[in-house]
Design a protein around this motif. Structure first.
Motif, PDB file in Angstrom:
ATOM      1  N   SER A  70     -15.219  42.532  54.991  1.00 28.68           N
ATOM      2  CA  SER A  70     -15.611  44.015  54.595  1.00 28.68           C
ATOM      3  C   SER A  70     -16.205  44.204  53.427  1.00 28.68           C
ATOM      4  O   SER A  70     -16.472  43.552  52.791  1.00 28.68           O
ATOM      5  CB  SER A  70     -14.029  44.975  54.625  1.00 28.68           C
ATOM      6  N   ALA A  71     -16.642  45.872  53.363  1.00 25.19           N
ATOM      7  CA  ALA A  71     -17.500  45.969  52.150  1.00 25.19           C
ATOM      8  C   ALA A  71     -16.712  45.851  50.854  1.00 25.19           C
ATOM      9  O   ALA A  71     -15.375  46.600  50.862  1.00 25.19           O
ATOM     10  CB  ALA A  71     -18.010  47.284  52.189  1.00 25.19           C
ATOM     11  N   LEU A  72     -17.481  45.542  49.820  1.00 21.90           N
ATOM     12  CA  LEU A  72     -16.366  45.601  48.290  1.00 21.90           C
ATOM     13  C   LEU A  72     -17.514  46.331  47.491  1.00 21.90           C
ATOM     14  O   LEU A  72     -18.770  46.239  47.491  1.00 21.90           O
ATOM     15  CB  LEU A  72     -16.430  44.066  47.947  1.00 21.90           C
ATOM     16  N   VAL A  73     -16.774  47.124  46.746  1.00 20.73           N
ATOM     17  CA  VAL A  73     -17.411  47.978  45.835  1.00 20.73           C
ATOM     18  C   VAL A  73     -17.197  47.194  44.350  1.00 20.73           C
ATOM     19  O   VAL A  73     -16.153  46.830  43.930  1.00 20.73           O
ATOM     20  CB  VAL A  73     -16.875  49.320  45.622  1.00 20.73           C
ATOM     21  N   VAL A  74     -18.371  47.106  43.564  1.00 23.09           N
ATOM     22  CA  VAL A  74     -18.069  46.613  42.156  1.00 23.09           C
ATOM     23  C   VAL A  74     -18.898  47.397  41.172  1.00 23.09           C
ATOM     24  O   VAL A  74     -20.057  47.629  41.363  1.00 23.09           O
ATOM     25  CB  VAL A  74     -18.823  45.220  42.114  1.00 23.09           C
ATOM     26  N   ALA A  75     -18.251  48.069  40.275  1.00 26.08           N
ATOM     27  CA  ALA A  75     -18.560  49.023  39.461  1.00 26.08           C
ATOM     28  C   ALA A  75     -18.537  48.519  38.092  1.00 26.08           C
ATOM     29  O   ALA A  75     -17.559  48.107  37.544  1.00 26.08           O
ATOM     30  CB  ALA A  75     -18.114  50.473  39.304  1.00 26.08           C
ATOM     31  N   GLY A  76     -19.821  48.375  37.395  1.00 26.38           N
ATOM     32  CA  GLY A  76     -19.690  47.559  36.271  1.00 26.38           C
ATOM     33  C   GLY A  76     -21.256  47.445  35.568  1.00 26.38           C
ATOM     34  O   GLY A  76     -22.183  48.097  35.959  1.00 26.38           O
ATOM     35  N   LEU A  77     -21.028  46.868  34.380  1.00 24.60           N
ATOM     36  CA  LEU A  77     -22.264  46.640  33.366  1.00 24.60           C
ATOM     37  C   LEU A  77     -23.473  45.602  34.149  1.00 24.60           C
ATOM     38  O   LEU A  77     -23.108  44.670  34.730  1.00 24.60           O
ATOM     39  CB  LEU A  77     -21.907  46.039  32.032  1.00 24.60           C
ATOM     40  N   TYR A  78     -24.593  46.171  34.146  1.00 24.13           N
ATOM     41  CA  TYR A  78     -25.920  45.502  34.265  1.00 24.13           C
ATOM     42  C   TYR A  78     -26.660  45.401  33.011  1.00 24.13           C
ATOM     43  O   TYR A  78     -27.033  46.285  32.632  1.00 24.13           O
ATOM     44  CB  TYR A  78     -26.513  45.897  35.416  1.00 24.13           C
ATOM     45  N   VAL A 102     -21.033  42.019  33.235  1.00 22.83           N
ATOM     46  CA  VAL A 102     -19.887  41.631  34.188  1.00 22.83           C
ATOM     47  C   VAL A 102     -19.956  42.143  35.659  1.00 22.83           C
ATOM     48  O   VAL A 102     -19.762  41.428  36.500  1.00 22.83           O
ATOM     49  CB  VAL A 102     -18.729  42.353  33.567  1.00 22.83           C
ATOM     50  N   GLY A 103     -20.474  43.362  35.726  1.00 24.20           N
ATOM     51  CA  GLY A 103     -20.616  43.934  37.056  1.00 24.20           C
ATOM     52  C   GLY A 103     -21.571  43.000  37.893  1.00 24.20           C
ATOM     53  O   GLY A 103     -21.244  42.766  39.175  1.00 24.20           O
ATOM     54  N   LEU A 104     -23.010  42.673  37.424  1.00 27.36           N
ATOM     55  CA  LEU A 104     -23.777  41.705  37.905  1.00 27.36           C
ATOM     56  C   LEU A 104     -23.170  40.567  38.389  1.00 27.36           C
ATOM     57  O   LEU A 104     -23.127  39.937  39.472  1.00 27.36           O
ATOM     58  CB  LEU A 104     -24.791  41.691  37.374  1.00 27.36           C
ATOM     59  N   ASN A 105     -22.390  39.890  37.310  1.00 30.12           N
ATOM     60  CA  ASN A 105     -22.021  38.479  37.509  1.00 30.12           C
ATOM     61  C   ASN A 105     -21.059  38.331  38.649  1.00 30.12           C
ATOM     62  O   ASN A 105     -21.123  37.549  39.633  1.00 30.12           O
ATOM     63  CB  ASN A 105     -21.553  38.144  36.287  1.00 30.12           C
ATOM     64  N   VAL A 106     -19.953  39.480  38.730  1.00 29.76           N
ATOM     65  CA  VAL A 106     -19.282  39.565  39.766  1.00 29.76           C
ATOM     66  C   VAL A 106     -19.606  39.923  41.217  1.00 29.76           C
ATOM     67  O   VAL A 106     -19.360  39.131  42.120  1.00 29.76           O
ATOM     68  CB  VAL A 106     -18.044  40.336  39.616  1.00 29.76           C
ATOM     69  N   SER A 107     -20.809  40.785  41.034  1.00 30.99           N
ATOM     70  CA  SER A 107     -21.282  41.069  42.318  1.00 30.99           C
ATOM     71  C   SER A 107     -22.182  40.003  43.124  1.00 30.99           C
ATOM     72  O   SER A 107     -22.119  39.559  44.187  1.00 30.99           O
ATOM     73  CB  SER A 107     -22.582  42.258  42.064  1.00 30.99           C
ATOM     74  N   VAL A 108     -22.810  39.184  42.228  1.00 29.40           N
ATOM     75  CA  VAL A 108     -23.716  38.245  42.653  1.00 29.40           C
ATOM     76  C   VAL A 108     -22.874  36.812  43.247  1.00 29.40           C
ATOM     77  O   VAL A 108     -22.986  36.443  44.169  1.00 29.40           O
ATOM     78  CB  VAL A 108     -24.660  37.435  41.408  1.00 29.40           C
ATOM     79  N   LYS A 148     -19.196  26.547  37.334  1.00 25.56           N
ATOM     80  CA  LYS A 148     -20.076  27.520  36.789  1.00 25.56           C
ATOM     81  C   LYS A 148     -20.216  27.018  35.218  1.00 25.56           C
ATOM     82  O   LYS A 148     -21.679  26.996  34.681  1.00 25.56           O
ATOM     83  CB  LYS A 148     -19.741  28.631  37.041  1.00 25.56           C
ATOM     84  N   VAL A 149     -19.588  26.545  34.368  1.00 25.09           N
ATOM     85  CA  VAL A 149     -19.609  26.337  33.089  1.00 25.09           C
ATOM     86  C   VAL A 149     -20.637  25.051  32.916  1.00 25.09           C
ATOM     87  O   VAL A 149     -21.128  24.763  31.598  1.00 25.09           O
ATOM     88  CB  VAL A 149     -18.208  26.106  32.514  1.00 25.09           C
ATOM     89  N   ALA A 150     -20.994  24.346  33.905  1.00 22.75           N
ATOM     90  CA  ALA A 150     -21.891  23.200  33.742  1.00 22.75           C
ATOM     91  C   ALA A 150     -23.405  23.740  33.822  1.00 22.75           C
ATOM     92  O   ALA A 150     -24.329  23.052  33.431  1.00 22.75           O
ATOM     93  CB  ALA A 150     -21.961  22.233  34.931  1.00 22.75           C
ATOM     94  N   HIS A 151     -23.651  25.324  33.713  1.00 20.17           N
ATOM     95  CA  HIS A 151     -24.934  25.811  33.824  1.00 20.17           C
ATOM     96  C   HIS A 151     -25.025  26.722  32.724  1.00 20.17           C
ATOM     97  O   HIS A 151     -24.254  27.355  32.274  1.00 20.17           O
ATOM     98  CB  HIS A 151     -25.030  26.429  35.108  1.00 20.17           C
ATOM     99  N   ASN A 152     -26.364  26.966  32.410  1.00 23.08           N
ATOM    100  CA  ASN A 152     -26.661  27.951  31.329  1.00 23.08           C
ATOM    101  C   ASN A 152     -27.194  29.217  31.717  1.00 23.08           C
ATOM    102  O   ASN A 152     -27.920  29.515  32.662  1.00 23.08           O
ATOM    103  CB  ASN A 152     -27.812  27.286  30.645  1.00 23.08           C
ATOM    104  N   GLY A 153     -26.280  30.540  31.473  1.00 23.19           N
ATOM    105  CA  GLY A 153     -26.814  31.611  31.889  1.00 23.19           C
ATOM    106  C   GLY A 153     -25.817  32.279  32.877  1.00 23.19           C
ATOM    107  O   GLY A 153     -25.160  31.505  33.597  1.00 23.19           O
ATOM    108  N   ALA A 154     -25.572  33.680  32.679  1.00 26.97           N
ATOM    109  CA  ALA A 154     -24.580  34.221  33.385  1.00 26.97           C
ATOM    110  C   ALA A 154     -24.324  34.137  34.773  1.00 26.97           C
ATOM    111  O   ALA A 154     -23.321  34.097  35.289  1.00 26.97           O
ATOM    112  CB  ALA A 154     -24.506  35.693  32.911  1.00 26.97           C
ATOM    113  N   THR A 155     -25.479  34.037  35.326  1.00 25.23           N
ATOM    114  CA  THR A 155     -25.375  33.909  37.130  1.00 25.23           C
ATOM    115  C   THR A 155     -25.752  32.577  37.551  1.00 25.23           C
ATOM    116  O   THR A 155     -25.773  32.346  38.655  1.00 25.23           O
ATOM    117  CB  THR A 155     -26.131  34.944  37.924  1.00 25.23           C
TER     118      THR A 155
END
Length: 301
Positions: A2-10, A42-48, A276-283
């Motif tokens: 189903s669709a998920l809504v993520v509202a947050g910072l980009y 945060v919004g983008l990270n979670v969405s991706v 994820k923490v083995a990589h550099n950058g939020a996404t």
């Protein structure tokens, strides 16, 4: 799914490698290959992360009417997200600078410009929430009005209040009171994580509370159940802990929506964040569904 809504910072993010904390003064530094830029928030990270797990994600955020905002909008399709839910604010686009030490610890400097005084357009909200299975409402002001509308529609709400230092914090109260799934970090707690959970349970009624413990893993509280500690896992080492909490939060939501019990969902999410923490950058380092499934199969709970 189903669709998920993520509202947050980009935001537009710059990562800077430093020698360690506290940071010594130098009039000039030349960290060759030590500065990188990416799209984050945060919004983008979670969405991706959720989109890469195969979910239909509606990412609602505010960007400025400037060159940076145009670049962020243009990048969304390449990240697997539909830009239709982005709205132009009467503000410059948010920017952040992350200082990252060799051991992966980080210090975040986030300039929200005037976004905290802006609101996500109410005219877009009804379509945004239509048929949504879950609303992930990040604790930024422009997302706050979505809490009441999601609650009115009976849509479960997940939120992460991050470095919480006051359980009666007026800014975060609405988010914590509305949450069915509540995440936070232990970084600024005035007491032990166990005591923090007790304090939150006296005030609010989420089904699930998770306290991220960084290198110590995470602590789970299900309503009516004993606390569960899940140790950290970083099988590929630690390069940068930026976005680790967002990865933990996202993976837990994914596993929860797939029907896993909360203890299993959190154990799997800890592994996801540990990769994820083995990589550099939020996404960077956010595994897709196939890679995550293969990782779980190779390391059964």
């Amino acid at each position: 799914m189903s669709a998920l809504v993520v509202a947050g910072l980009y935001t537009h993010e710059t990562n800077l490698r430093v020698e360690g904390f506290p940071l010594p003064y130098y009039p000039a530094c030349f960290p060759f290959d030590g500065i990188s830029a990416s799209h984050a928030g945060v919004g983008l990270n979670v969405s991706v992360a959720l989109a890469r797990q195969g979910h239909e994600v509606r990412f609602a955020s505010l960007i400025g009417q400037d060159e940076t905002g145009a670049a962020l909008r243009h990048a969304l399709p390449g990240l697997g997200l539909d830009p239709r839910w982005l709205s132009d604010a009467e503000s410059a686009t948010s920017q952040s600078v992350i200082l990252v030490a060799p051991d992966g610890t980080r210090q975040i400097h986030c300039d929200l410009k005037s976004l905290q005084s802006c609101a996500y357009p109410s005219a877009a909200t009804p379509g945004l929430l239509d048929d949504a299975a879950l609303a992930v409402v990040c604790n930024i002001n422009f997302a706050r009005p979505l809490l009441a509308e999601a609650h009115r529609r009976g849509i479960p709400i997940a939120t992460d209040v991050h470095a919480l230092s006051n359980f009666d914090d007026a800014y975060n109260h609405d988010f914590m009171a509305a949450a069915d799934i509540l995440f936070l970090s232990d970084e600024a707690l005035p007491c032990s994580p166990e005591q923090a959970i007790e304090a939150l349970r006296r005030r609010f009624a989420p089904a699930v509370i998770v306290v991220g413990l960084g290198a110590k893993g995470a602590l789970l509280s299900e309503r009516g159940q004993a606390l569960l500690h899940v140790p950290a896992a970083a099988p590929q080492g630690v390069v940068n802990t930026v976005g680790a909490g967002d990865a933990l939060f996202s993976a837990f939501i994914d596993q929860h929506l797939r029907g896993h019990a909360a203890p299993v969902a959190l154990r799997n999410a800890v592994l996801y964040a540990g990769i994820k923490v083995a990589h550099n950058g939020a996404t960077e380092g956010l595994m897709d569904r196939e890679a995550f499934a293969q990782m779980l199969a190779a390391r059964p709970v």
